[in-house]
Design a protein around this motif. Structure first.
Motif: not given
Length: 304
Positions: A185, A189, A215
Motif C-alpha cells: 500500500v 500511494e 491507497a
C-alpha cells in the motif's frame, strides 16, 4: 450384550460416515494485504459446512505462479473430491489443473480465468466477466466527466486485472494507461502520487482492488488533485470513501459467491450423478455507490 452390540454398530456407522465426508480444496493466487480473499475463503467454508464437507484453503503469499502450481499438484495428490482454483495465469497453472482433471478430480475455476476455464479442463467458472466489468466502470466514468484515465494494477501477472483496465479504456475510446503498483500500500500511494504529478491532465483513476483504492485516495489527497476515483470490490474503507464522496463507486463482484457456489456445485456434481448448471455463474458486476452503500456497508469485508 445386545445393547453393547447396538452401540458399537452405531459408532461404526458414525465413523464410516465421517470417513466418507467429502473434502474440497480451494487454492487462490494471493492473500496477504488484500481484504478480498478472506471473504472468498469464508464463502467456501460456509458452503462446506452447509453440505457437511471438509474444507481446506491454501494460497501462495508471494503470488508466485510456480508456487501456486505446486499447491495445485499437492492438492491433487491428496485426492480430494474436488478442487476450486483461481486462474490468473492459464499458461502457468494450466498443466497442474489438467493433471488434476486427468486424475479424475473435478475442478471449478473461480474469480479469474473465465476465458481459459474450459481449455484447462474445468467443469465451469464462477466469477464476473472482467472486461465487461471494466467496460461498465469506464462507461460510467466517462458519463461522469472523466476525459483522461489512469488504471492501477496491483498484480501485473493477473490477466483478469488487465482485462478490467482494458475494458475501462475501451469504454472511453482511449488507449490503455496502466501502471503496475504491487500489493504494497505504501508503494501504491507513492506511485499513484508520482503519476498524478507527472500528468496533471489525468482526471480519472480506476483502482482494481479495494486496498489499492484506499491507497490511491490518500495519494490523490496528498497531491491535491481533483480526480474521479472508481474502485473494484468492497472493504470497510472503500465504503467509508463512497459515503464521504471520495470515491464515485465500486464494482461489486460478490466474492463470497465465488467461494460459496463452487463448493455447492461440486457437492451436487458428486452426489447427483454429475449434475451441473448449464452455464458459468456470473457473480457480478454490480455497482455500489452513494445510493446503496448504506445497505451493504455492514457486510463489507464479511460477506461482500
Amino acid at each position: 450384550m445386545n445393547r453393547l452390540t447396538t452401540l458399537c454398530a452405531g459408532a461404526l456407522m458414525l465413523a464410516g460416515s465421517a470417513a466418507m465426508a467429502e473434502r474440497y480444496v480451494m487454492i487462490t493466487h494471493t492473500q496477504g494485504t488484500d481484504p478480498f480473499w478472506p471473504v472468498v475463503e469464508k464463502g467456501g467454508r460456509d458452503a462446506a459446512a452447509a453440505v457437511g464437507a471438509e474444507f481446506e484453503y491454501n494460497f501462495d503469499a508471494s503470488g508466485d505462479m510456480a508456487g501456486m502450481a505446486k499447491l495445485i499438484e499437492a492438492a491433487a495428490a491428496s485426492q480430494p473430491d474436488g478442487i476450486v482454483v483461481s486462474l490468473p495465469d492459464a499458461a502457468a497453472l494450466g498443466p497442474a489443473i489438467k493433471a488434476a482433471v486427468d486424475a479424475g478430480i473435478p475442478v471449478i475455476t473461480m474469480n479469474s480465468g473465465l476465458e481459459s476455464s474450459k481449455e484447462v479442463g474445468a467443469l465451469m467458472h464462477v466469477g464476473q466477466p472482467e472486461r465487461d466489468a471494466g467496460f461498465a466502470a469506464g462507461t460510467r466514468a466517462k458519463a461522469e466527466g472523466v476525459t483522461k484515465g489512469l488504471c492501477l494494477n496491483q498484480e501485473a501477472f493477473n490477466t483478469a486485472l488487465v482485462d478490467r483496465c482494458t475494458g475501462y479504456f475501451d469504454a472511453m475510446g482511449a488507449e490503455l494507461n496502466q501502471i503496475d503498483v504491487s500489493n504494497d500500500v505504501t508503494q501504491i500511494e507513492t506511485r499513484t502520487a508520482a503519476a498524478l504529478q507527472a500528468d496533471a491532465s489525468i482526471d480519472g483513476v480506476l483502482a482494481v482492488g479495494p486496498h489499492v483504492c484506499e491507497a490511491a485516495n490518500k495519494a490523490i489527497k496528498s497531491v491535491g488533485a481533483t480526480v474521479h476515483l472508481a474502485c473494484f470490490d468492497l472493504s470497510p474503507g472503500v465504503m467509508d470513501m463512497i459515503e464521504a464522496g471520495d470515491a464515485a463507486f465500486t464494482i461489486d463482484q460478490q466474492q463470497r459467491l465465488q467461494g460459496y457456489m463452487p463448493i455447492i456445485v461440486l457437492h451436487l456434481y458428486n452426489t447427483n450423478a454429475g449434475l451441473l448448471p448449464g452455464a458459468n455463474i456470473p457473480s457480478g458486476p454490480g455497482f455500489v455507490d452513494a445510493s446503496n452503500a448504506a445497505s451493504v456497508k455492514e457486510q463489507a469485508g464479511i460477506n461482500r
